[in-house]
Every structure is written in structure tokens, then in C-alpha cells.
Design a protein around this motif. Structure first.
Motif, mmCIF file in Angstrom:
data_model
loop_
_atom_site.group_PDB
_atom_site.id
_atom_site.type_symbol
_atom_site.label_atom_id
_atom_site.label_comp_id
_atom_site.label_asym_id
_atom_site.label_seq_id
_atom_site.Cartn_x
_atom_site.Cartn_y
_atom_site.Cartn_z
ATOM 1 N N ARG A 190 -53.886 11.625 -97.119
ATOM 2 C CA ARG A 190 -55.103 11.181 -96.239
ATOM 3 C C ARG A 190 -55.011 11.940 -94.886
ATOM 4 O O ARG A 190 -56.514 12.725 -94.328
ATOM 5 C CB ARG A 190 -55.417 10.365 -95.916
ATOM 6 C CG ARG A 190 -55.531 9.229 -96.969
ATOM 7 C CD ARG A 190 -55.835 7.994 -96.875
ATOM 8 N NE ARG A 190 -56.626 6.941 -98.210
ATOM 9 C CZ ARG A 190 -57.679 7.571 -98.815
ATOM 10 N NH1 ARG A 190 -58.980 8.276 -98.187
ATOM 11 N NH2 ARG A 190 -58.153 5.953 -99.924
ATOM 12 N N SER A 216 -60.172 10.481 -109.588
ATOM 13 C CA SER A 216 -60.908 9.658 -108.181
ATOM 14 C C SER A 216 -60.834 8.860 -107.228
ATOM 15 O O SER A 216 -61.725 9.402 -105.644
ATOM 16 C CB SER A 216 -61.491 8.818 -109.496
ATOM 17 O OG SER A 216 -60.613 6.843 -109.258
ATOM 18 N N GLU A 220 -61.670 11.054 -103.574
ATOM 19 C CA GLU A 220 -62.512 10.047 -102.528
ATOM 20 C C GLU A 220 -61.112 10.866 -100.772
ATOM 21 O O GLU A 220 -61.631 10.326 -100.291
ATOM 22 C CB GLU A 220 -61.671 8.478 -102.697
ATOM 23 C CG GLU A 220 -62.053 7.719 -101.703
ATOM 24 C CD GLU A 220 -60.704 6.963 -100.956
ATOM 25 O OE1 GLU A 220 -61.415 7.447 -99.160
ATOM 26 O OE2 GLU A 220 -60.077 7.916 -101.328
#
Length: 286
Positions: A190, A216, A220
Motif C-alpha cells: 500500500r 481484487s 484496491e
């Protein structure tokens, strides 16, 4: 004519998966399944063609030939692993020109010392960040339209901060796509994606250091796409081992598990329909 499929997919800002192909059977099956972008993996193309580890043993001439064969075989756009560029700045220039000449859509260069090692194995060493930035500048100047992917292997020796600093330098040098190899947690993944505006790819190497998150979740987090270099190779190796054990122990040459791919279908996939049509046309189909 320039193949724009990779650029077009990146422009959608929708995550996509790119399978690795270790040989021409994998490339053909990827076509059949419908993947329009594939990854020419240095580790697995080296293993399949030469039975050698991904440790800088196989050089430019061998790898550009393998990439050319993938491109001739596959209908997909090709992202190609070019290791360190196979030497210094002149070698990088030559490598970029050579890869683009055989139809590669994006070339991946990494900042390891030569000879390099697989990104998910120990004892990697990286060159100075400025030296790698210079390689990226040379690559960008040498290419005509091919995308340049800058990979850093600094996570092992310099941690996440070093990884971020290097990716920033490579972005400023002109890289089109950033590749932080062997990140070790979702938090690290992230952080990298939040830091850069350029597309960032993730390497989901089965058995490697990076968490194998679902597509998925990767979308994100913010990755542009994921490469799956080892998937077809390890699945194929497992299936071959199971089949050969059954042959050795039970004399079974037509196993139900793993299932055997239909031979007639496979013949068609690799072009025998054209061969048979040629034979019929020229009276050689007796």
C-alpha cells in the motif's frame, strides 16, 4: 505497427493479470484462454530452455532469441524480462533496441549487480541508485515506443525506505512503470502504491516473499497490474510429476488425474490444421 494493447490497458486504470510463459506451450495455452498480454519471464524461460537457475548465466543473445520465439508464437502483447540489461550502459542500449526489434511491448530492467539472482532468493546485491537511473535514461532514449519498466531489488538490503528512494529516482529518470520486487507485507504494498502516480506492478511469485493476495485486493491497493511468472510452470511441473509417478508405479499412460489435454485440440492449437490443409492442397494427404 506498434502494439498499443499494454498502453491501452494501463489507460483504463483497471487492474489486470498477466501470466508468465515459460515455453511455447504455455504461450499457446494463454492465447487459447484469452490473455492478450503475457510476461516473458527470465527465470522460467531460462529453466525451460536450458535447465539453469536464474542467476545471470544465460545472456542477451539467448534471451532475445527466446523472446522473439514467444512473440512469433503468441498473439499477445509481450512484457519481457531483460535482467540488468546484460551489462553497462552500451549493453542496455543494445538490449532495448534488440528487444523492441522482435516486437516486445515493454522491457523490464532491474538494479541488481551482474550477475543477477532471482528476486525471491537470498544474497542479492544492488548497484548504486544513480547507476540504475542512468540505465533507465539510456533505455528511454534508445526505445522508439516500447515501455520501460524499472525494477528495484533493494527491499532485501535497504528496506522499504531504500525501495521508495530508488523508485523515485527511476521515475525521475523516465521509467514508465515501477516494479518494487519482493515486498513483504500488504502494508508495504500500500505504501508504494500511495507514493507514486506512475503505474506500479506487483509480482505474485508462487512461494515467493510477496503475499499472494487476490486480484481484487491488489486492485484496491492500487496496483496497475500483476505478473504471475511462476504459475504455469509450477502447475505444469506438478501435473507432470503426478502423471509420471502413475506411469512408473502403475503403468498408467492415460491418467484421469491430472486430466490429459485433448490431443486433437492441441494439434490444432499449434498449427497442424494448416499443415493438413497444405497436404490436402498439394496431394500429400494419402
Amino acid at each position: 505497427m506498434t502494439d498499443t494493447r499494454l498502453r491501452d490497458k494501463l489507460a483504463t486504470k483497471q487492474f489486470f493479470a498477466v501470466p508468465g510463459v515459460q515455453d511455447m506451450i504455455a504461450a499457446t495455452v494463454a492465447d487459447r484462454v484469452g490473455f492478450d498480454i503475457v510476461y516473458g519471464t527470465g527465470y522460467w524461460l531460462t529453466a525451460s530452455a536450458y535447465g539453469l537457475p536464474d542467476a545471470g548465466i544465460v545472456g542477451y543473445s539467448q534471451m532475445v532469441d527466446r523472446m522473439a520465439t514467444v512473440k512469433r508464437t503468441s498473439k499477445a502483447a509481450l512484457i519481457a524480462d531483460a535482467d540488468t540489461g546484460y551489462g553497462g550502459l552500451l549493453n542496455v542500449h543494445h538490449t532495448v533496441r534488440g528487444y523492441e526489434a522482435v516486437g516486445v511491448s515493454a522491457i523490464q530492467l532491474e538494479d541488481q549487480e551482474f550477475p543477477k539472482k532471482c528476486g525471491h532468493t537470498p544474497y542479492k546485491r544492488v548497484i548504486a541508485a544513480q547507476d540504475m537511473a542512468d540505465k533507465i535514461k539510456v533505455a528511454v532514449e534508445a526505445r522508439e515506443s516500447m515501455l520501460v519498466i524499472a525494477r528495484t531489488d533493494a527491499r532485501q538490503s535497504e528496506g522499504l525506505d531504500g525501495t521508495l528512494r530508488r523508485l523515485d529516482a527511476y521515475a525521475k529518470a523516465g521509467a514508465d512503470i515501477l516494479f518494487p520486487e519482493a515486498l513483504q507485507s500488504e502494508e508495504e504494498m500500500r505504501k508504494v502504491c500511495e507514493t507514486f502516480d506512475l503505474p506500479v506492478l506487483v509480482n505474485i511469485a508462487n512461494g515467493g516473499l510477496t503475499p499472494p493476495l487476490n486480484a481484487s485486493v491488489l486492485a484496491e491497493i492500487g496496483f496497475a497490474f500483476g505478473i504471475y511468472p511462476s504459475l504455469t510452470s509450477l502447475v505444469a511441473a506438478s501435473a507432470m510429476e503426478q502423471a509420471l509417478i502413475q506411469l512408473r508405479d502403475h503403468g498408467v499412460g492415460e491418467p484421469s488425474e491430472p486430466p490429459v489435454f485433448d490431443f486433437r485440440t492441441f494439434c490444432s492449437m499449434i498449427g497442424f490444421e494448416d499443415v493438413w490443409a497444405f497436404d490436402r492442397k498439394w496431394g500429400q494427404a494419402d
